[in-house]
Design a protein around this motif. Structure first.
Motif, mmCIF file in Angstrom:
data_model
loop_
_atom_site.group_PDB
_atom_site.id
_atom_site.type_symbol
_atom_site.label_atom_id
_atom_site.label_comp_id
_atom_site.label_asym_id
_atom_site.label_seq_id
_atom_site.Cartn_x
_atom_site.Cartn_y
_atom_site.Cartn_z
ATOM 1 N N HIS A 91 72.016 22.035 95.645
ATOM 2 C CA HIS A 91 72.897 22.331 96.779
ATOM 3 C C HIS A 91 74.299 21.741 96.668
ATOM 4 C CE1 HIS A 91 69.536 24.146 98.830
ATOM 5 N NE2 HIS A 91 68.827 23.053 98.667
ATOM 6 N N ALA A 92 74.478 20.690 95.849
ATOM 7 C CA ALA A 92 75.791 20.042 95.757
ATOM 8 C C ALA A 92 76.402 20.135 94.367
ATOM 9 C CB ALA A 92 75.682 18.579 96.177
ATOM 10 N N GLY A 93 75.603 20.507 93.383
ATOM 11 C CA GLY A 93 76.133 20.657 92.031
ATOM 12 C C GLY A 93 76.323 19.329 91.319
ATOM 13 N N PRO A 94 77.228 19.305 90.354
ATOM 14 C CA PRO A 94 77.421 18.097 89.545
ATOM 15 C C PRO A 94 78.225 17.034 90.295
ATOM 16 C CG PRO A 94 78.883 19.817 88.799
ATOM 17 C CD PRO A 94 78.018 20.417 89.876
ATOM 18 N N THR A 95 77.618 16.467 91.284
ATOM 19 C CA THR A 95 78.251 15.462 92.138
ATOM 20 C C THR A 95 77.726 14.082 91.763
ATOM 21 O OG1 THR A 95 78.774 14.957 94.458
ATOM 22 C CG2 THR A 95 76.516 15.661 93.993
ATOM 23 N N ARG A 96 77.904 13.125 92.622
ATOM 24 C CA ARG A 96 77.430 11.762 92.402
ATOM 25 C C ARG A 96 76.318 11.460 93.398
ATOM 26 N NH1 ARG A 96 78.385 6.574 94.213
ATOM 27 N NH2 ARG A 96 78.386 4.985 92.594
ATOM 28 N N ALA A 97 75.295 10.726 92.932
ATOM 29 C CA ALA A 97 74.202 10.306 93.812
ATOM 30 C C ALA A 97 73.823 8.868 93.487
ATOM 31 C CB ALA A 97 72.988 11.217 93.644
ATOM 32 N N VAL A 98 73.407 8.147 94.510
ATOM 33 C CA VAL A 98 72.943 6.774 94.344
ATOM 34 C C VAL A 98 71.496 6.711 94.811
ATOM 35 C CG1 VAL A 98 73.274 4.354 95.007
ATOM 36 C CG2 VAL A 98 75.255 5.853 94.717
ATOM 37 N N VAL A 99 70.635 6.215 93.919
ATOM 38 C CA VAL A 99 69.224 5.989 94.234
ATOM 39 C C VAL A 99 69.075 4.496 94.488
ATOM 40 C CG1 VAL A 99 66.859 6.070 93.351
ATOM 41 C CG2 VAL A 99 68.481 7.890 92.748
ATOM 42 N N ARG A 100 68.541 4.140 95.645
ATOM 43 C CA ARG A 100 68.307 2.732 95.966
ATOM 44 C C ARG A 100 66.833 2.522 96.280
ATOM 45 N NH1 ARG A 100 73.192 0.363 96.530
ATOM 46 N NH2 ARG A 100 74.898 1.619 97.316
ATOM 47 N N ALA A 101 66.324 1.404 95.809
ATOM 48 C CA ALA A 101 64.950 1.019 96.118
ATOM 49 C C ALA A 101 64.951 -0.473 96.400
ATOM 50 C CB ALA A 101 64.022 1.335 94.960
ATOM 51 N N ALA A 102 64.279 -0.855 97.468
ATOM 52 C CA ALA A 102 64.232 -2.266 97.848
ATOM 53 C C ALA A 102 62.962 -2.535 98.634
ATOM 54 C CB ALA A 102 65.453 -2.634 98.684
ATOM 55 N N VAL A 129 71.333 9.092 98.174
ATOM 56 C CA VAL A 129 72.502 9.509 98.941
ATOM 57 C C VAL A 129 73.469 10.169 97.972
ATOM 58 C CG1 VAL A 129 74.406 8.709 100.400
ATOM 59 C CG2 VAL A 129 72.175 7.580 100.534
ATOM 60 N N ASP A 130 73.877 11.399 98.293
ATOM 61 C CA ASP A 130 74.824 12.067 97.400
ATOM 62 C C ASP A 130 76.198 12.156 98.053
ATOM 63 O OD1 ASP A 130 75.225 14.616 98.777
ATOM 64 O OD2 ASP A 130 73.276 15.261 98.028
ATOM 65 N N ARG A 162 75.131 12.752 105.758
ATOM 66 C CA ARG A 162 75.586 11.374 105.879
ATOM 67 C C ARG A 162 76.454 11.228 107.121
ATOM 68 N NH1 ARG A 162 77.951 9.450 100.176
ATOM 69 N NH2 ARG A 162 78.538 7.717 101.504
ATOM 70 N N LEU A 163 76.388 10.069 107.751
ATOM 71 C CA LEU A 163 77.209 9.800 108.918
ATOM 72 C C LEU A 163 78.527 9.139 108.532
ATOM 73 C CD1 LEU A 163 74.424 8.444 111.287
ATOM 74 C CD2 LEU A 163 75.347 10.764 111.159
ATOM 75 N N ASP A 164 78.552 8.510 107.356
ATOM 76 C CA ASP A 164 79.727 7.739 106.953
ATOM 77 C C ASP A 164 80.690 8.497 106.042
ATOM 78 O OD1 ASP A 164 77.954 7.817 104.826
ATOM 79 O OD2 ASP A 164 78.420 5.790 104.151
ATOM 80 N N ALA A 165 80.259 9.598 105.487
ATOM 81 C CA ALA A 165 81.096 10.348 104.541
ATOM 82 C C ALA A 165 80.458 11.721 104.316
ATOM 83 C CB ALA A 165 81.198 9.598 103.214
ATOM 84 N N GLU A 166 81.114 12.530 103.482
ATOM 85 C CA GLU A 166 80.533 13.820 103.140
ATOM 86 C C GLU A 166 79.309 13.591 102.255
ATOM 87 O OE1 GLU A 166 81.840 18.064 101.147
ATOM 88 O OE2 GLU A 166 83.331 16.519 101.473
ATOM 89 N N GLY A 167 78.311 14.434 102.381
ATOM 90 C CA GLY A 167 77.132 14.327 101.536
ATOM 91 C C GLY A 167 75.854 14.362 102.347
ATOM 92 N N PHE A 168 74.747 14.099 101.671
ATOM 93 C CA PHE A 168 73.420 14.204 102.258
ATOM 94 C C PHE A 168 72.635 12.951 101.887
ATOM 95 C CE2 PHE A 168 69.228 16.099 103.028
ATOM 96 C CZ PHE A 168 69.483 16.864 104.153
ATOM 97 N N ALA A 169 71.753 12.532 102.775
ATOM 98 C CA ALA A 169 70.951 11.331 102.536
ATOM 99 C C ALA A 169 69.478 11.602 102.800
ATOM 100 C CB ALA A 169 71.433 10.194 103.429
#
Length: 167
Positions: free
Chosen positions: A89-100, A111-112, A148-155
């Motif tokens: 859905h977003a193509g060659p964008t940036r994503a962050v995977v977090r685990a804690a 979050v992309d 996302r509430l803080d920027a463009e993208g999806f979480a």
């Protein structure tokens, strides 16, 4: 307990390698961040010092790292589905995977940064996130998905309970 959490971190990192590699082959820049505590988290029992013998009660399911496999499989599914959706859905964008591990929960999020300019989203089946929610809830967890509430993208964020695994 601390060793169990370290083992979970290593296993989770290994489990998400395949979906992360696939997303990268599809052009998504993926950063993976893990944060597991060295000390006891609230809601989890204190670790047994290594110098003391392990009591009989702790030699059951809670002492076996393999008991975490169902949660790790669900966490891996969360990462795979979210990164697949990012690529689709977003193509060659940036994503962050977090685990804690936080307060007795394994928290996994993807979050992309939103679609790249000119990207035309590809249709999916429409059942991935619904099925993922069912898997997360079957483990006693919660799944949050949306813009996302803080920027463009999806979480996408899953919280999976660890406390019952250590009870």
């Amino acid at each position: 307990m601390t060793q169990l959490l370290r083992d979970m971190e290593a296993r989770l990192a290994a489990c998400v390698e395949a979906p992360v590699a696939l997303a990268r082959r599809q052009g998504v820049t993926v950063e993976v961040v893990t944060s597991f505590p060295a000390a006891t988290q609230p809601g989890l029992p204190a670790p047994i010092p290594p110098a003391l013998p392990v009591p009989e009660a702790a030699s059951g399911p809670s002492a076996n790292p393999d008991d975490l496999l169902p949660l790790l499989k669900v966490a891996t599914a969360v990462v795979g589905e979210a990164l697949g959706n990012t690529a689709r859905h977003a193509g060659p964008t940036r994503a962050v995977v977090r685990a804690a591990v936080e307060d007795g929960w394994l928290r996994v999020s993807v979050v992309d940064s939103g679609p790249v300019a000119g990207w035309i989203p590809r249709d999916g089946t429409g059942t991935g996130l619904r099925g993922l929610r069912e898997r997360v809830e079957a483990c006693g967890g919660t799944l949050l998905v949306g813009p996302r509430l803080d920027a463009e993208g999806f979480a996408v964020e899953a919280r999976l309970p660890l406390e019952e695994r250590y009870a």
